[in-house]
Design an enzyme around this catalytic site. Sequence first.
Site, short mmCIF file in Angstrom:
data_model
loop_
_atom_site.label_atom_id
_atom_site.label_comp_id
_atom_site.label_asym_id
_atom_site.label_seq_id
_atom_site.Cartn_x
_atom_site.Cartn_y
_atom_site.Cartn_z
CD GLU A 61 12.37 -64.72 -10.07
OE1 GLU A 61 12.79 -65.33 -11.81
OE2 GLU A 61 11.44 -63.31 -10.27
CD GLU A 68 10.36 -60.13 -8.40
OE1 GLU A 68 9.70 -60.26 -9.24
OE2 GLU A 68 10.11 -59.57 -7.59
CG ASP A 72 14.62 -63.01 -13.74
OD1 ASP A 72 13.51 -64.04 -13.59
OD2 ASP A 72 14.19 -62.05 -14.87
#
Length: 269
Positions: free
Chosen positions: A135, A62, A66
Amino acid sequence: MFQKIKDKVRLLSVKDKEPYLRVKEITGIMPRDITLYRTALKHRSASRGEKSDKRVNNERLEYLGDAVLGAVVADILYKRYPTRQEGFLTTLRSKIVRRDTLNQLAVQLGLDKLVLHEGPVTSAHNSYMNGNAFEAFVGALYLDRGYRACCRFMDKVVLARHINIDEMSQKEVNYKSKLIEWCQKYQLQFQFDMVSQKMLPDRTTPVFVSRLTIEGIFCGSGEGYSKKESQQQAARQGYQKVRRDVNLVNRLLEARNKRKAQKESTARK
């Protein structure tokens, strides 16, 4: 063309083809290392029973996704709008990568049905889990097939089929209203303070700096050419934080409970 043939040959040697075909259906790209995508869809609640040194979930992916997502969207927008200024591009990118949008995309792509988690899906889960999985999925795609594959997925699949980017660019997001609504929902006290006012080098244009606190905890700051604009930017930063930072939300709720308890104690005296 040669790479497509190699991917098809590789698939023939795989016993369980369904996960590969599912990722291909979602992204339009044949995966190579399916374990990356399995990890991307594993919520931290599903790793609680594992030993700490062997605990695996999607949080690291994640984090990576991102950063990759921000770069990919910036790249696409830069090329798509060659005459637009930095402010327009930054605002549009934030609309695309904000938590609400990512949650919706995860559902539209079917990722929400693939996320592995334990326990009931609560409102807190709904606020973060699907968008985080999206993400992480991008992070997995980046490690598996590279930056170009991420650009292709976002451009040819996400933006082409699931987001009307031109329509989104026309919509204004009132982050201050969203933040106020969110604080009222959880009975949280908030405050905007003007920290400073400075002049640009031309010495005629003032820039205002505002600070946002919720339950006395700093949550964001912003600059603008008016007090209203600086508060809007501070609200934007604060709203994005509370929509994705579970630890911050827990701190705010604890501060609220403490404030209420002190108020009740004072009232009884």
